[in-house]
Design a protein around this motif. Structure first.
Motif, PDB file in Angstrom:
ATOM      1  N   TRP A 179       0.499  -0.954   0.304  1.00 16.17           N
ATOM      2  CA  TRP A 179      -0.498  -0.267  -0.233  1.00 16.17           C
ATOM      3  C   TRP A 179       1.059   1.623   0.051  1.00 16.17           C
ATOM      4  O   TRP A 179       1.626   1.651   0.474  1.00 16.17           O
ATOM      5  CB  TRP A 179      -0.822   0.335   1.656  1.00 16.17           C
ATOM      6  CG  TRP A 179      -1.876   1.569   1.415  1.00 16.17           C
ATOM      7  CD1 TRP A 179      -2.891   1.387  -0.438  1.00 16.17           C
ATOM      8  CD2 TRP A 179      -2.326   1.701   2.666  1.00 16.17           C
ATOM      9  NE1 TRP A 179      -4.270   2.179   0.476  1.00 16.17           N
ATOM     10  CE2 TRP A 179      -3.368   2.126   1.681  1.00 16.17           C
ATOM     11  CE3 TRP A 179      -2.374   1.349   3.627  1.00 16.17           C
ATOM     12  CZ2 TRP A 179      -4.450   3.247   2.877  1.00 16.17           C
ATOM     13  CZ3 TRP A 179      -3.455   2.504   4.537  1.00 16.17           C
ATOM     14  CH2 TRP A 179      -4.942   3.103   4.023  1.00 16.17           C
ATOM     15  N   LEU A 261      -4.936  -5.525  10.382  1.00 17.40           N
ATOM     16  CA  LEU A 261      -5.964  -5.937   9.310  1.00 17.40           C
ATOM     17  C   LEU A 261      -5.028  -5.539   8.053  1.00 17.40           C
ATOM     18  O   LEU A 261      -3.630  -5.642   8.231  1.00 17.40           O
ATOM     19  CB  LEU A 261      -6.231  -4.418   8.858  1.00 17.40           C
ATOM     20  CG  LEU A 261      -6.301  -3.706   7.244  1.00 17.40           C
ATOM     21  CD1 LEU A 261      -8.192  -5.009   6.949  1.00 17.40           C
ATOM     22  CD2 LEU A 261      -7.648  -2.201   7.715  1.00 17.40           C
ATOM     23  N   LEU A 263      -3.643  -5.726   4.292  1.00 21.74           N
ATOM     24  CA  LEU A 263      -3.306  -5.657   3.122  1.00 21.74           C
ATOM     25  C   LEU A 263      -2.787  -6.575   2.028  1.00 21.74           C
ATOM     26  O   LEU A 263      -1.716  -6.843   1.748  1.00 21.74           O
ATOM     27  CB  LEU A 263      -3.085  -4.698   2.532  1.00 21.74           C
ATOM     28  CG  LEU A 263      -4.022  -3.450   3.777  1.00 21.74           C
ATOM     29  CD1 LEU A 263      -3.086  -1.554   3.594  1.00 21.74           C
ATOM     30  CD2 LEU A 263      -5.315  -2.614   3.755  1.00 21.74           C
ATOM     31  N   ARG A 281      -8.458  -9.645  10.033  1.00 21.81           N
ATOM     32  CA  ARG A 281      -9.531  -9.675   8.958  1.00 21.81           C
ATOM     33  C   ARG A 281      -8.568  -8.866   8.115  1.00 21.81           C
ATOM     34  O   ARG A 281      -7.137  -8.360   7.727  1.00 21.81           O
ATOM     35  CB  ARG A 281     -10.123  -7.567   9.502  1.00 21.81           C
ATOM     36  CG  ARG A 281     -10.776  -7.618   8.605  1.00 21.81           C
ATOM     37  CD  ARG A 281     -11.593  -6.807   8.984  1.00 21.81           C
ATOM     38  NE  ARG A 281     -12.296  -7.074   9.839  1.00 21.81           N
ATOM     39  CZ  ARG A 281     -13.776  -6.421  10.115  1.00 21.81           C
ATOM     40  NH1 ARG A 281     -13.664  -4.887  10.402  1.00 21.81           N
ATOM     41  NH2 ARG A 281     -14.450  -6.635  11.486  1.00 21.81           N
ATOM     42  N   LEU A 283      -8.014  -7.572   3.571  1.00 18.88           N
ATOM     43  CA  LEU A 283      -8.419  -6.192   3.112  1.00 18.88           C
ATOM     44  C   LEU A 283      -8.093  -6.800   1.565  1.00 18.88           C
ATOM     45  O   LEU A 283      -6.737  -6.349   1.799  1.00 18.88           O
ATOM     46  CB  LEU A 283      -8.600  -5.089   3.062  1.00 18.88           C
ATOM     47  CG  LEU A 283      -9.200  -4.060   2.166  1.00 18.88           C
ATOM     48  CD1 LEU A 283     -10.932  -4.492   1.988  1.00 18.88           C
ATOM     49  CD2 LEU A 283      -8.801  -3.020   2.735  1.00 18.88           C
ATOM     50  N   GLN A 284      -8.389  -7.470   0.507  1.00 19.16           N
ATOM     51  CA  GLN A 284      -7.609  -6.883  -0.663  1.00 19.16           C
ATOM     52  C   GLN A 284      -8.849  -6.699  -1.623  1.00 19.16           C
ATOM     53  O   GLN A 284      -9.408  -6.108  -2.124  1.00 19.16           O
ATOM     54  CB  GLN A 284      -7.894  -9.082  -1.505  1.00 19.16           C
ATOM     55  CG  GLN A 284      -7.446  -9.012  -2.438  1.00 19.16           C
ATOM     56  CD  GLN A 284      -6.977 -10.790  -2.392  1.00 19.16           C
ATOM     57  OE1 GLN A 284      -8.067 -11.417  -2.241  1.00 19.16           O
ATOM     58  NE2 GLN A 284      -5.885 -10.963  -3.444  1.00 19.16           N
ATOM     59  N   HIS A 285      -7.759  -6.479  -2.796  1.00 21.49           N
ATOM     60  CA  HIS A 285      -7.572  -5.256  -3.664  1.00 21.49           C
ATOM     61  C   HIS A 285      -7.163  -5.747  -4.858  1.00 21.49           C
ATOM     62  O   HIS A 285      -5.553  -5.129  -4.618  1.00 21.49           O
ATOM     63  CB  HIS A 285      -7.858  -3.984  -3.462  1.00 21.49           C
ATOM     64  CG  HIS A 285      -7.965  -2.722  -4.195  1.00 21.49           C
ATOM     65  ND1 HIS A 285      -7.555  -1.915  -5.346  1.00 21.49           N
ATOM     66  CD2 HIS A 285      -9.619  -1.596  -3.623  1.00 21.49           C
ATOM     67  CE1 HIS A 285      -8.294  -1.704  -6.042  1.00 21.49           C
ATOM     68  NE2 HIS A 285      -9.532  -1.200  -5.208  1.00 21.49           N
ATOM     69  N   LEU A 291      -6.436   1.675  -3.536  1.00 19.24           N
ATOM     70  CA  LEU A 291      -7.375   1.398  -1.913  1.00 19.24           C
ATOM     71  C   LEU A 291      -7.293   2.455  -0.964  1.00 19.24           C
ATOM     72  O   LEU A 291      -6.294   3.164  -1.306  1.00 19.24           O
ATOM     73  CB  LEU A 291      -6.374   0.345  -1.332  1.00 19.24           C
ATOM     74  CG  LEU A 291      -7.415  -0.008   0.142  1.00 19.24           C
ATOM     75  CD1 LEU A 291      -8.625  -0.375  -0.097  1.00 19.24           C
ATOM     76  CD2 LEU A 291      -6.328  -1.499   0.297  1.00 19.24           C
ATOM     77  N   LYS A 295     -11.357   2.909   2.830  1.00 20.24           N
ATOM     78  CA  LYS A 295     -11.902   1.382   2.745  1.00 20.24           C
ATOM     79  C   LYS A 295     -11.223   1.280   3.381  1.00 20.24           C
ATOM     80  O   LYS A 295     -11.809   0.460   4.571  1.00 20.24           O
ATOM     81  CB  LYS A 295     -11.684   1.241   1.424  1.00 20.24           C
ATOM     82  CG  LYS A 295     -12.621   1.544   0.322  1.00 20.24           C
ATOM     83  CD  LYS A 295     -12.378   0.369  -0.859  1.00 20.24           C
ATOM     84  CE  LYS A 295     -13.165   0.774  -2.623  1.00 20.24           C
ATOM     85  NZ  LYS A 295     -12.783   0.080  -3.308  1.00 20.24           N
ATOM     86  N   VAL A 296      -9.614   1.560   3.818  1.00 18.53           N
ATOM     87  CA  VAL A 296      -9.288   0.205   5.362  1.00 18.53           C
ATOM     88  C   VAL A 296     -10.007   0.887   6.144  1.00 18.53           C
ATOM     89  O   VAL A 296     -10.175  -0.077   7.171  1.00 18.53           O
ATOM     90  CB  VAL A 296      -7.931   1.561   5.002  1.00 18.53           C
ATOM     91  CG1 VAL A 296      -6.956   0.883   5.908  1.00 18.53           C
ATOM     92  CG2 VAL A 296      -6.839   0.813   3.730  1.00 18.53           C
ATOM     93  N   LYS A 298     -12.415   1.731   7.266  1.00 19.51           N
ATOM     94  CA  LYS A 298     -13.868   0.669   7.221  1.00 19.51           C
ATOM     95  C   LYS A 298     -14.122  -0.468   7.794  1.00 19.51           C
ATOM     96  O   LYS A 298     -14.572  -0.920   8.521  1.00 19.51           O
ATOM     97  CB  LYS A 298     -15.178   0.899   5.922  1.00 19.51           C
ATOM     98  CG  LYS A 298     -15.816   2.182   5.581  1.00 19.51           C
ATOM     99  CD  LYS A 298     -16.597   2.176   4.051  1.00 19.51           C
ATOM    100  CE  LYS A 298     -16.692   3.167   4.310  1.00 19.51           C
ATOM    101  NZ  LYS A 298     -17.468   3.201   2.539  1.00 19.51           N
ATOM    102  N   ARG A 299     -12.612  -0.837   8.059  1.00 20.08           N
ATOM    103  CA  ARG A 299     -12.766  -2.682   7.540  1.00 20.08           C
ATOM    104  C   ARG A 299     -11.114  -2.518   9.179  1.00 20.08           C
ATOM    105  O   ARG A 299     -10.564  -3.569   9.685  1.00 20.08           O
ATOM    106  CB  ARG A 299     -11.690  -3.676   6.596  1.00 20.08           C
ATOM    107  CG  ARG A 299     -12.438  -3.547   5.151  1.00 20.08           C
ATOM    108  CD  ARG A 299     -13.972  -4.258   5.799  1.00 20.08           C
ATOM    109  NE  ARG A 299     -13.833  -5.412   6.504  1.00 20.08           N
ATOM    110  CZ  ARG A 299     -13.211  -6.489   5.437  1.00 20.08           C
ATOM    111  NH1 ARG A 299     -13.280  -6.148   3.785  1.00 20.08           N
ATOM    112  NH2 ARG A 299     -13.179  -7.665   5.266  1.00 20.08           N
TER     113      ARG A 299
END
Length: 305
Positions: A179, A261, A263, A281, A283-285, A291, A295-296, A298-299
């Protein structure tokens, strides 16, 4: 009676293998247990007390026949009754072939071995595949990693509670797994505004990213090139939250119990290898450059007080 376990690398895989080591130790409480691994992980595994001996494999090129045969002779000389191949690589399958006959019991993916488990043809987490592998010999579900044997004094960092860990690194040769530093800087500023001290974790390969984040968020604390694996585990036990890329330190933090989290881009598949812990958790984009911070946010996992 002696048992050999083979596991070479990498850091994330080694953390995921810790429950396997623990389960094998419990299954063979009275046997002499030996681990064949690589130099970066000797000290880490020695602290676990799961093994009676640790051998270092320099992983010679297969054309370096003398070095390879020396290792094979050492394995033969160990008179192992069983070998657990937890690496499952082309190299370790060659070790199986070179051992010749009679061979010890071999639990792995080498064709013709006594306890054979084929490589999966569908995406499956490596922990699940290894759980199935151990089940072949009656070893129950090994559970989650336990890093309680890794302790460190982190008061030298002078961190204030609560703090958040940010891991902007990743494979230097696969920049798509990262990221962007500017996004991490925006996240650091957001966390700072929320009352969390941002703490940056990284090595030499992340120097530029960390410098960019510090320039945009001077309140962040950099632990660049200052953290051992034991430090990471201790930091993970005390941090409110951790956010990072698909990289080894995130495995340590998650296994230590830190709400995490992770990524992912399209460069890697979290279904196969992702951190395991009490609260992780994903989070894949497809393209992490696109990204958004929103969005990050929120997760983000729930923060520990």
């Amino acid at each position: 009676m002696s048992i050999l376990v083979i596991k070479h690398s990498a850091l994330g895989d080694m953390i995921l293998a810790l429950p396997l080591f623990r389960a094998i130790r419990r299954h063979h409480p009275d046997e002499h247990l030996v681990l064949l691994t690589t130099a970066p992980y000797v000290d880490l595994i020695a602290k676990s007390s799961y093994f009676d001996e640790i051998w270092c494999d320099s992983r010679p090129k297969l054309w370096q026949l003398r070095h390879t045969l020396n290792l094979i002779r050492r394995i033969r000389g160990g008179r192992f009754s069983r070998i657990y191949d937890l690496q499952g690589s082309q190299r370790t399958r060659w070790y199986y072939r070179l051992l010749g006959r009679p061979r010890p019991e071999w639990v792995g993916n080498a064709p013709g071995c006594s306890h054979f488990i084929p490589d999966s043809t569908v995406p499956i987490h490596i922990s699940e595949l290894r759980r199935q592998q151990l089940a072949l010999v009656g070893i129950p579900d090994p559970g989650l990693p336990d890093l309680s044997f890794l302790q460190s004094d982190i008061t030298r960092y002078g961190l204030r509670q609560p703090f958040a860990l940010l891991v902007p690194g990743g494979s230097p040769h696969r920049p798509q797994k990262r990221w962007p530093a500017a996004h991490f800087a925006a996240l650091a500023n957001h966390l700072q505004y929320q009352g969390l001290q941002p703490v940056l974790i990284g090595r030499q390969a992340e120097r530029l990213q960390i410098d960019e984040i510090l320039a945009a968020c001077p309140q962040a604390i950099s632990l660049y090139e200052q953290t051992s694996i034991a430090d990471l585990a201790t930091l993970g036990r005390q941090a409110a939250v951790a956010v990072g890329n698909d990289t080894g330190p995130m495995h340590v933090l998650a296994a230590a119990g830190c709400p995490s989290l992770v990524l992912y881009s399209a460069e890697s598949d979290p279904r196969k290898v992702s951190p395991r812990g009490d609260w992780v958790r994903i989070l894949q984009h497809p393209n992490l450059a696109n990204l958004s911070l929103e969005k990050v946010l929120k997760r983000l996992p729930p923060q520990r007080s």
